[in-house]
Scaffold this active site. Structure first.
Site, PDB file in Angstrom:
ATOM      1  CB  SER A 125      -0.859   0.011   1.269  1.00 60.49           C
ATOM      2  OG  SER A 125      -1.533   1.244   1.410  1.00 60.49           O
ATOM      3  CE1 TYR A 138      -4.384  -2.106   5.225  1.00 60.83           C
ATOM      4  CE2 TYR A 138      -3.363  -0.014   4.640  1.00 60.83           C
ATOM      5  CZ  TYR A 138      -3.979  -1.199   4.263  1.00 60.83           C
ATOM      6  OH  TYR A 138      -4.177  -1.471   2.922  1.00 60.83           O
TER       7      TYR A 138
END
Ligand SMILES: NC(=O)c1ccc[n+]([C@@H]2O[C@H](COP(=O)([O-])OP(=O)(O)OC[C@H]3O[C@@H](n4cnc5c(N)ncnc54)[C@H](O)[C@@H]3O)[C@@H](O)[C@H]2O)c1
Length: 251
Positions: A125, A138
């Protein structure tokens, strides 16, 4: 062009993974979906090492060692570090970081045993290298995954295995929930994206299929984000434009 020996998409029941599966099917590539949800070809919870081993055994029976493996399985998570629970930290790391490692390691062992060349792509990501408050766990899970890909690329290159990752920006999938895209937070993300829109799952699928084909590329994390992560947070020029000021060279 179809992929010799077929492909596996782990997390292929939804979102980015499903778009990758559809792209493979359009080009005539045999593809097996591993997932914990939906109607996968092979049921697999990547958090469970025994389930990964079982999924690998089933896959070897059905297609042998695939030429291309993509791992998109992952979970989003929001929580300030001061308030984060140990349980949530462990759950996110177990699915987003340990899961792709277990899957790629199992497949690498099978490939080495049968002297098969393969390409692996994990889904990291832009959050692996951008700081967003309330996304610490995350962000850390994806930063660890990006580094894992680099080390695996070096360790497994002598065996003919390439390992890369894509780093999606904000992409419209079920993971984003039902947030309206034209206004609010997502509207302003769109305004700050140089290419002028949020990502679609197909944008990430296009990058994944292309990256799999690049034979002299390994250990790379390709951000696929419409240019969103290019901006400096200072961005005086952009802020003046957003506030409606005329920006001249003298300012
Ligand atoms: N959508 C975004 O904006 C965005 C941005 C950056 C990175 N990503 C990453 O892209 C990947 C795909 O996300 P998406 O947006 O398509 O979300 P999604 O929720 O649509 O798809 C995720 C898939 O992973 C599967 N999955 C979840 N936990 C699993 C487990 N334990 N075992 C097996 N499968 C499991 C789900 O069942 C689902 O099919 C994720 O790793 C996510 O972190 C998404």
């Amino acid at each position: 062009m179809s992929v010799a020996n077929g492909a596996v998409v782990v997390g292929g029941s939804s979102g980015i993974g499903a778009a990758i599966v559809e792209s493979y099917r359009k080009q005539g590539t045999q593809v097996l979906v591993w997932d914990i949800a939906g109607e996968p070809d092979v049921a697999c919870d990547v958090a469970d090492p025994a389930a990964v081993d079982r999924a690998l055994a089933t896959t070897l029976d059905l297609m042998g060692v695939p030429g291309q493996l993509t791992v998109t399985a992952g979970v989003g998570h929001v929580g300030l570090l001061l308030e984060e629970s140990v349980e949530d930290w462990d759950r996110v790391m177990t699915i987003n970081t340990r899961g792709p490692w277990l899957v790629m390691r199992a497949m690498a062992k099978a490939a080495i045993e049968s002297s098969a060349s393969c390409s692996f792509i994990a889904t990291s990501s832009v959050s692996a290298h951008l700081v967003d408050r309330s996304m610490g766990t995350y962000c850390a899970s994806k930063a660890a995954l990006s580094m894992l890909v680099k080390v695996a690329a070096c360790e497994w290159a002598p065996h003919g295995i390439r390992v890369n990752a894509v780093g999606p920006g904000v992409t419209q999938t079920p993971m984003l929930g039902n947030a309206p895209t034209g206004s609010g937070w997502l509207g302003s993300v769109q305004d700050r994206t140089p290419l002028g829109r949020l990502g679609f799952a197909d944008d990430i699928a296009q990058a994944v299929l292309a990256l799999h084909e690049l034979e002299w590329v390994t250990g790379q994390v390709l951000d696929v984000d419409g240019g969103l992560s290019l901006h400096s947070p200072i961005d005086a020029y952009g802020e003046n434009l957003r506030l409606g000021f005329t920006v001249t060279q003298d300012q």
